[in-house]
Enzyme design. Sequence first.
Site, PDB file in Angstrom:
ATOM      1  N   SER A 181      -0.595  -7.982  -4.162  1.00  0.00           N
ATOM      2  CA  SER A 181       0.142  -9.147  -3.677  1.00  0.00           C
ATOM      3  C   SER A 181       1.609  -9.078  -4.120  1.00  0.00           C
ATOM      4  O   SER A 181       2.320  -8.143  -3.761  1.00  0.00           O
ATOM      5  CB  SER A 181      -0.547 -10.422  -4.163  1.00  0.00           C
ATOM      6  OG  SER A 181      -0.072 -11.555  -3.471  1.00  0.00           O
ATOM      7  N   ASP A 205      -2.518  -5.334  -0.292  1.00  0.00           N
ATOM      8  CA  ASP A 205      -2.121  -6.492   0.499  1.00  0.00           C
ATOM      9  C   ASP A 205      -0.810  -7.090  -0.027  1.00  0.00           C
ATOM     10  O   ASP A 205      -0.775  -8.220  -0.541  1.00  0.00           O
ATOM     11  CB  ASP A 205      -3.218  -7.563   0.520  1.00  0.00           C
ATOM     12  CG  ASP A 205      -3.171  -8.378   1.818  1.00  0.00           C
ATOM     13  OD1 ASP A 205      -2.772  -7.828   2.854  1.00  0.00           O
ATOM     14  OD2 ASP A 205      -3.535  -9.571   1.785  1.00  0.00           O
ATOM     15  N   ARG A 217      11.469  -5.369  -1.008  1.00  0.00           N
ATOM     16  CA  ARG A 217      10.029  -5.221  -0.824  1.00  0.00           C
ATOM     17  C   ARG A 217       9.614  -3.753  -0.950  1.00  0.00           C
ATOM     18  O   ARG A 217      10.452  -2.846  -0.951  1.00  0.00           O
ATOM     19  CB  ARG A 217       9.611  -5.770   0.538  1.00  0.00           C
ATOM     20  CG  ARG A 217       9.946  -4.899   1.712  1.00  0.00           C
ATOM     21  CD  ARG A 217       9.609  -5.608   3.010  1.00  0.00           C
ATOM     22  NE  ARG A 217       9.344  -4.666   4.097  1.00  0.00           N
ATOM     23  CZ  ARG A 217       8.997  -5.027   5.320  1.00  0.00           C
ATOM     24  NH1 ARG A 217       8.879  -6.312   5.615  1.00  0.00           N
ATOM     25  NH2 ARG A 217       8.761  -4.127   6.251  1.00  0.00           N
ATOM     26  N   ASP A 222       9.603   4.630  -2.410  1.00  0.00           N
ATOM     27  CA  ASP A 222       9.389   4.200  -3.793  1.00  0.00           C
ATOM     28  C   ASP A 222       8.530   5.163  -4.596  1.00  0.00           C
ATOM     29  O   ASP A 222       8.406   5.025  -5.816  1.00  0.00           O
ATOM     30  CB  ASP A 222       8.759   2.803  -3.829  1.00  0.00           C
ATOM     31  CG  ASP A 222       9.714   1.730  -3.335  1.00  0.00           C
ATOM     32  OD1 ASP A 222      10.936   1.962  -3.381  1.00  0.00           O
ATOM     33  OD2 ASP A 222       9.234   0.659  -2.902  1.00  0.00           O
ATOM     34  N   HIS A 282     -14.930   6.949   0.187  1.00  0.00           N
ATOM     35  CA  HIS A 282     -15.792   6.959   1.375  1.00  0.00           C
ATOM     36  C   HIS A 282     -15.213   6.237   2.589  1.00  0.00           C
ATOM     37  O   HIS A 282     -15.794   6.309   3.674  1.00  0.00           O
ATOM     38  CB  HIS A 282     -17.124   6.296   1.030  1.00  0.00           C
ATOM     39  CG  HIS A 282     -16.975   4.856   0.599  1.00  0.00           C
ATOM     40  ND1 HIS A 282     -16.055   4.444  -0.339  1.00  0.00           N
ATOM     41  CD2 HIS A 282     -17.633   3.731   0.981  1.00  0.00           C
ATOM     42  CE1 HIS A 282     -16.155   3.136  -0.522  1.00  0.00           C
ATOM     43  NE2 HIS A 282     -17.091   2.678   0.268  1.00  0.00           N
TER      44      HIS A 282
END
Length: 329
Positions: A181, A205, A217, A222, A282
């Site tokens: 987040s 997310d 952001r 990065d 997986h």
Amino acid sequence: MRLIFLVALSFTAYVTAVPMLQEETTYPRFIEFPDGDGVMHTVDLEAEPDMKLLEEINRNPANNRYLLYTRRNRRNAQTLVINNANSVTSSHFNGRVPTVVVVHGWLSNQKSSLNDVIRDAYLAKSDVNVIIMEWRRLATSDYATAVRGVPAVGRGLGQFLAFLNRVAGAPYNTMHLIGFSLGAHLVGNAGREIGGRAARVTGLDPAGPLWSNNSNRLRASDGVYVEGIHTDGGTAGLGIGAACGNADFFPNGGKSQPGCGTGICDHNRSWELFAATVTYNHLVGVRCNNMNQVNSNSCSGSRLNMGNDILNKSGSGLYRLNTGRRHPF
């Protein structure tokens, strides 16, 4: 006329070949955002930030806790302190094995569930240093203030990683930074601070509110390989819902998750899925040409495993995958 036709044909081919990013969400002024325990809080996205706290954070971005777990101390953390070499040399930190840093989100702390789940998955899998970063001082402020302080706290984490590199010889190419987040943008800034040299940066997310047009952001430069896992990017979702890394995965379309009935569940599913991939490796995404294919589940390109603990992982593009309703998904 033939030249115009060829130019038009070339342009069409170019547009088709370049992945289209999802249109980013426009948020209302007041939204509901969960803390680390899933309790919802009303957030005013136009609130005046706490400038006094931000000035303090900018003066001292190292005002964070770094809690080390290894196979020799799976449950009892050792505290590492930046610029205190003895705190590292007297600990179980081993610069010869990979270092995994886990960063929580807003209104959270070291006790947040994702820290334990990801830590345990890694230590069960291999011999690594797991560092839980707690940035409670800023994370417990109001959301508008926390967003503005993320770059400084991220720089502090980057400086801490440089300290580990100097003191313990921990190579940047064995470091994996994982943030959930708001923490996803924080680890992006940390990676930026060390020149994008971390082997991997994973955004679970990445937070959406106040980040759509924010230059601070998470972004692809990065780290050597930057991955986004998007699980709650729908209308007014908590996640940013748009590509931000080298490779971006959209489980079940990236907006809502099977077995979830709330946005909190959708948001948290990102770290639950990631932890499962560390154990099982997986979940495999199929590359998409654009977000229309992601949304319609009509992707047919190459395959790339989502998540996992492989340090030299590489890949690029948008990926769709479908999961089950419960662990291991």
